[in-house]
Design an enzyme around this catalytic site. Structure first.
Site, mmCIF file in Angstrom:
data_model
loop_
_atom_site.group_PDB
_atom_site.id
_atom_site.type_symbol
_atom_site.label_atom_id
_atom_site.label_comp_id
_atom_site.label_asym_id
_atom_site.label_seq_id
_atom_site.Cartn_x
_atom_site.Cartn_y
_atom_site.Cartn_z
ATOM 1 N N THR A 199 0.825 -1.215 0.000
ATOM 2 C CA THR A 199 0.000 0.000 0.000
ATOM 3 C C THR A 199 0.861 1.268 0.000
ATOM 4 O O THR A 199 1.993 1.249 0.503
ATOM 5 C CB THR A 199 -0.908 -0.002 1.259
ATOM 6 O OG1 THR A 199 -1.490 1.291 1.425
ATOM 7 C CG2 THR A 199 -0.132 -0.318 2.541
ATOM 8 N N ASP A 200 0.292 2.337 -0.498
ATOM 9 C CA ASP A 200 1.009 3.626 -0.458
ATOM 10 C C ASP A 200 1.213 4.115 0.973
ATOM 11 O O ASP A 200 2.071 4.961 1.230
ATOM 12 C CB ASP A 200 0.272 4.696 -1.294
ATOM 13 C CG ASP A 200 -1.157 4.978 -0.861
ATOM 14 O OD1 ASP A 200 -1.661 4.314 0.068
ATOM 15 O OD2 ASP A 200 -1.792 5.868 -1.462
ATOM 16 N N GLU A 201 0.417 3.564 1.914
ATOM 17 C CA GLU A 201 0.524 4.041 3.310
ATOM 18 C C GLU A 201 1.880 3.765 3.932
ATOM 19 O O GLU A 201 2.225 4.379 4.946
ATOM 20 C CB GLU A 201 -0.566 3.389 4.176
ATOM 21 C CG GLU A 201 -1.954 3.823 3.803
ATOM 22 C CD GLU A 201 -2.926 3.840 4.979
ATOM 23 O OE1 GLU A 201 -2.489 3.709 6.132
ATOM 24 O OE2 GLU A 201 -4.117 3.979 4.719
ATOM 25 N N TYR B 75 -1.489 -0.079 11.284
ATOM 26 C CA TYR B 75 -1.745 -0.853 10.059
ATOM 27 C C TYR B 75 -0.592 -0.703 9.073
ATOM 28 O O TYR B 75 -0.031 -1.688 8.591
ATOM 29 C CB TYR B 75 -3.062 -0.390 9.408
ATOM 30 C CG TYR B 75 -3.162 -0.730 7.933
ATOM 31 C CD1 TYR B 75 -3.394 -2.039 7.515
ATOM 32 C CD2 TYR B 75 -3.002 0.262 6.949
ATOM 33 C CE1 TYR B 75 -3.456 -2.353 6.150
ATOM 34 C CE2 TYR B 75 -3.067 -0.039 5.603
ATOM 35 C CZ TYR B 75 -3.299 -1.350 5.212
ATOM 36 O OH TYR B 75 -3.356 -1.660 3.871
ATOM 37 N N LYS C 160 2.185 -3.365 7.365
ATOM 38 C CA LYS C 160 2.349 -3.567 5.910
ATOM 39 C C LYS C 160 3.796 -3.288 5.500
ATOM 40 O O LYS C 160 4.366 -3.983 4.661
ATOM 41 C CB LYS C 160 1.384 -2.675 5.124
ATOM 42 C CG LYS C 160 -0.084 -3.013 5.274
ATOM 43 C CD LYS C 160 -0.471 -4.376 4.709
ATOM 44 C CE LYS C 160 -0.492 -4.435 3.207
ATOM 45 N NZ LYS C 160 -1.031 -5.726 2.696
HETATM 46 P P1 NAD Z 1 -10.529 -6.430 2.910
HETATM 47 O O1 NAD Z 1 -10.419 -6.093 4.355
HETATM 48 O O2 NAD Z 1 -11.765 -6.071 2.166
HETATM 49 O O3 NAD Z 1 -10.305 -8.005 2.707
HETATM 50 C C1 NAD Z 1 -9.285 -8.715 3.359
HETATM 51 C C2 NAD Z 1 -9.553 -10.196 3.160
HETATM 52 O O4 NAD Z 1 -8.486 -10.936 3.782
HETATM 53 C C3 NAD Z 1 -10.849 -10.675 3.794
HETATM 54 O O5 NAD Z 1 -11.575 -11.489 2.912
HETATM 55 C C4 NAD Z 1 -10.381 -11.483 5.006
HETATM 56 O O6 NAD Z 1 -11.267 -12.532 5.368
HETATM 57 C C5 NAD Z 1 -9.036 -11.998 4.505
HETATM 58 N N1 NAD Z 1 -8.138 -12.332 5.622
HETATM 59 C C6 NAD Z 1 -7.832 -11.554 6.697
HETATM 60 N N2 NAD Z 1 -6.988 -12.208 7.507
HETATM 61 C C7 NAD Z 1 -6.735 -13.415 6.937
HETATM 62 C C8 NAD Z 1 -5.928 -14.527 7.299
HETATM 63 N N3 NAD Z 1 -5.219 -14.527 8.439
HETATM 64 N N4 NAD Z 1 -5.874 -15.582 6.476
HETATM 65 C C9 NAD Z 1 -6.606 -15.600 5.322
HETATM 66 N N5 NAD Z 1 -7.405 -14.589 4.941
HETATM 67 C C10 NAD Z 1 -7.462 -13.506 5.737
HETATM 68 O O7 NAD Z 1 -9.248 -5.800 2.233
HETATM 69 P P2 NAD Z 1 -9.028 -5.003 0.863
HETATM 70 O O8 NAD Z 1 -9.366 -3.578 1.068
HETATM 71 O O9 NAD Z 1 -9.653 -5.762 -0.230
HETATM 72 O O10 NAD Z 1 -7.427 -5.085 0.754
HETATM 73 C C11 NAD Z 1 -6.793 -6.207 0.142
HETATM 74 C C12 NAD Z 1 -5.293 -5.977 0.137
HETATM 75 O O11 NAD Z 1 -4.978 -4.794 -0.589
HETATM 76 C C13 NAD Z 1 -4.686 -5.793 1.530
HETATM 77 O O12 NAD Z 1 -3.433 -6.433 1.556
HETATM 78 C C14 NAD Z 1 -4.506 -4.284 1.649
HETATM 79 O O13 NAD Z 1 -3.452 -3.974 2.526
HETATM 80 C C15 NAD Z 1 -4.179 -3.930 0.218
HETATM 81 N N6 NAD Z 1 -4.519 -2.561 -0.213
HETATM 82 C C16 NAD Z 1 -5.766 -2.080 -0.016
HETATM 83 C C17 NAD Z 1 -6.107 -0.823 -0.500
HETATM 84 C C18 NAD Z 1 -7.508 -0.251 -0.318
HETATM 85 O O14 NAD Z 1 -7.725 0.908 -0.664
HETATM 86 N N7 NAD Z 1 -8.473 -1.004 0.165
HETATM 87 C C19 NAD Z 1 -5.143 -0.056 -1.161
HETATM 88 C C20 NAD Z 1 -3.849 -0.577 -1.322
HETATM 89 C C21 NAD Z 1 -3.557 -1.843 -0.852
HETATM 90 O O1 DAU Z 2 -4.068 4.192 0.831
HETATM 91 C C1 DAU Z 2 -4.338 2.826 0.780
HETATM 92 C C2 DAU Z 2 -5.105 2.420 2.013
HETATM 93 O O2 DAU Z 2 -6.427 2.931 1.850
HETATM 94 C C3 DAU Z 2 -5.153 0.921 2.231
HETATM 95 O O3 DAU Z 2 -3.860 0.442 2.444
HETATM 96 C C4 DAU Z 2 -6.046 0.572 3.430
HETATM 97 O O4 DAU Z 2 -6.177 -0.823 3.571
HETATM 98 C C5 DAU Z 2 -7.418 1.171 3.184
HETATM 99 O O5 DAU Z 2 -8.239 0.964 4.329
HETATM 100 C C6 DAU Z 2 -7.307 2.656 2.904
HETATM 101 O O6 DAU Z 2 -6.866 3.360 4.099
HETATM 102 P P1 DAU Z 2 -7.459 4.779 4.513
HETATM 103 O O7 DAU Z 2 -7.278 4.989 5.944
HETATM 104 O O8 DAU Z 2 -6.929 5.835 3.588
HETATM 105 O O9 DAU Z 2 -9.002 4.524 4.105
HETATM 106 P P2 DAU Z 2 -10.364 4.938 4.827
HETATM 107 O O10 DAU Z 2 -11.462 4.635 3.862
HETATM 108 O O11 DAU Z 2 -10.460 4.379 6.202
HETATM 109 O O12 DAU Z 2 -10.211 6.504 4.954
HETATM 110 C C7 DAU Z 2 -10.038 7.319 3.805
HETATM 111 C C8 DAU Z 2 -9.889 8.749 4.282
HETATM 112 O O13 DAU Z 2 -11.145 9.186 4.809
HETATM 113 C C9 DAU Z 2 -8.900 8.907 5.410
HETATM 114 O O14 DAU Z 2 -8.240 10.156 5.261
HETATM 115 C C10 DAU Z 2 -9.748 8.915 6.663
HETATM 116 C C11 DAU Z 2 -11.036 9.555 6.193
HETATM 117 N N1 DAU Z 2 -12.269 9.084 6.856
HETATM 118 C C12 DAU Z 2 -12.491 7.750 6.911
HETATM 119 C C13 DAU Z 2 -13.638 7.258 7.511
HETATM 120 C C14 DAU Z 2 -13.880 5.771 7.617
HETATM 121 C C15 DAU Z 2 -13.184 10.007 7.356
HETATM 122 O O15 DAU Z 2 -12.977 11.221 7.276
HETATM 123 N N2 DAU Z 2 -14.320 9.520 7.921
HETATM 124 C C16 DAU Z 2 -14.582 8.185 8.057
HETATM 125 O O16 DAU Z 2 -15.633 7.804 8.638
#
Ligand code: NAD
Ligand code: DAU
Length: 341
Positions: free
Chosen positions: A125-127, A150, A154
């Site tokens: 992730t970019d985080e 988190y 990562k």
């Molecule tokens: P999500 O939370 O929607 O899904 C995570 C999945 O992983 C779930 O189905 C959960 O059951 C499974 N899981 C959790 N722990 C597990 C374990 N111990 N063994 C097997 N399965 C397990 O997540 P997402 O938002 O789809 O993110 C997927 C990946 O992409 C993650 O690695 C996250 O860090 C990365 N990512 C997410 C974003 C974003 O914006 N959501 C951006 C960049 C990278």
């Molecule tokens: O940047 C990639 C990441 O994006 C992934 O690695 C993470 O898994 C994914 O959860 C996401 O992280 P963020 O913290 O950026 O996503 P979130 O949707 O929780 O929040 C997006 C932005 O919105 C962040 O600046 C926090 C803000 N926010 C979020 C929630 C849930 C609010 O202002 N109000 C809210 O209720």
């Protein structure tokens, strides 16, 4: 070609499994997922009868589960999406994050080495880069400076992947994508939360001043980027992915309210997230120039498509919001002395 996709019942990887099967008749996917609160087999309902897709419930933190999986299947590649993903949850209890996002990754790396897997792809992730100031972009060589539990887990995983490549010669690649949105995103994340709250005329919690910037990418563009790196990425390399759409949160919220024709008076500024990163913006020029990938969707159109998906799939998110998620949400805002519904 047989691919192991972990976390395939979650948001991004369920889209990835579907994306890959639709475009690649020659591949089969084993989908390994623990089904945590974020994993949902409903996300895969349309793939139930697909002969190229096998679902296995299991835990990447369990050597026993992972060894049993690898003894039953021969994998050409592994794409690890499984993770604990929500920053707010990591602020309340980091233990499951350390287990899955760090230990689980090492267990998968060990299994890949032991079984001669040709390619391991770590979805990062970019985080991991922390926060930008008012200008500039994250490149693959930006310092790793995670600011929340988190992102610290990562980042730790990325170092383990690097070490497996450098020390043991594992063919491993790392992808670092920006914020995804689209169908099947769990409604604790900003965009689906805003859509669902707005549809129910509930208040919309915006952390702090709402001027934090995220670089939004439609989930299908992330899927195509992961496929590109899986097929063409160079061993040991890292690839940033973004869609050149960095927007302040408050603007995202207002866009959704406008699509749904709901009033901005629903917005409530609440206490800020601790350690809240101010700005993310990605330089994706490496994957664009070296591997020929670019994002195909525009933010505005993809946001409308996403809002329509949540309108059409109200049962899906209503079932989630009345389950375990409801008590989590209460705890989150209880902790901050705010109630937003
Ligand atoms: P999500 O939370 O929607 O899904 C995570 C999945 O992983 C779930 O189905 C959960 O059951 C499974 N899981 C959790 N722990 C597990 C374990 N111990 N063994 C097997 N399965 C397990 O997540 P997402 O938002 O789809 O993110 C997927 C990946 O992409 C993650 O690695 C996250 O860090 C990365 N990512 C997410 C974003 C974003 O914006 N959501 C951006 C960049 C990278
Ligand atoms: O940047 C990639 C990441 O994006 C992934 O690695 C993470 O898994 C994914 O959860 C996401 O992280 P963020 O913290 O950026 O996503 P979130 O949707 O929780 O929040 C997006 C932005 O919105 C962040 O600046 C926090 C803000 N926010 C979020 C929630 C849930 C609010 O202002 N109000 C809210 O209720």
């Amino acid at each position: 070609m047989q691919i192991l996709v972990t976390g395939g019942a979650g948001f991004i990887a369920s889209n990835f499994v579907r994306y890959m099967l639709e475009r690649n008749p020659d591949i089969s996917i084993v989908n390994f997922d623990l089904l945590t609160y974020a994993g949902n087999l409903e996300n895969l309902a349309d793939l139930e009868k697909n002969e190229h897709h096998v679902f296995v419930r299991g835990d990447i933190c369990s050597r026993q589960d992972v060894e049993a999986l690898f003894s039953e299947h021969q994998f050409d590649a592994v794409a690890n999406f499984a993770a604990q993903t929500h920053v707010d949850r990591s602020l309340m209890d980091v233990t499951p994050f350390i287990n899955t996002n760090v230990l689980g990754v090492q267990i998968l790396l060990d299994a890949c080495r032991a079984n001669g897997v040709n390619r391991y792809l770590q979805v990062s992730t970019d985080e991991v880069y922390g926060s930008l100031g008012a200008t500039g972009l994250f490149t693959e060589t930006s310092p790793i400076k995670p600011n929340n539990p988190y992102s610290a887990t990562k980042a730790s995983a990325d170092f383990l992947v690097r070490a497996a490549h450098e020390s043991h010669g594992l063919d491993a690649v790392i992808t670092r994508c920006s914020n995804n949105f689209g169908p099947y995103q769990f409604p604790e994340k900003l965009i689906p939360l805003v859509i669902a709250n707005a549809m129910e005329d509930k208040r919309i919690p915006v952390y702090g001043d709402g001027m934090q910037v995220r670089d939004w990418i439609y989930v299908i563009d992330h899927c195509s980027a992961v496929e590109t790196v899986l097929r063409k990425g160079k061993p040991g390399e890292i690839y940033n992915m973004g869609a050149h759409k960095d927007v302040p949160n408050i603007e995202v919220v207002k866009s959704i309210l406008s699509i749904l024709n709901k009033p901005e008076s629903l917005i409530e500024h609440v206490e800020d997230r601790p350690g809240h990163d101010r700005r993310y913006a990605m330089d994706s020029s490496k994957i664009e120039t070296e591997l020929g990938w670019s994002a195909a969707h525009t933010f505005g159109n993809a946001l409308e498509t996403t809002v329509n998906w949540y309108l059409d799939n109200r049962d899906w998110w209503e079932r989630i919001r009345t389950g375990e998620y409801a008590s989590y949400y209460e705890k989150l805002y209880g902790n901050r002395g705010k109630h937003c519904s």
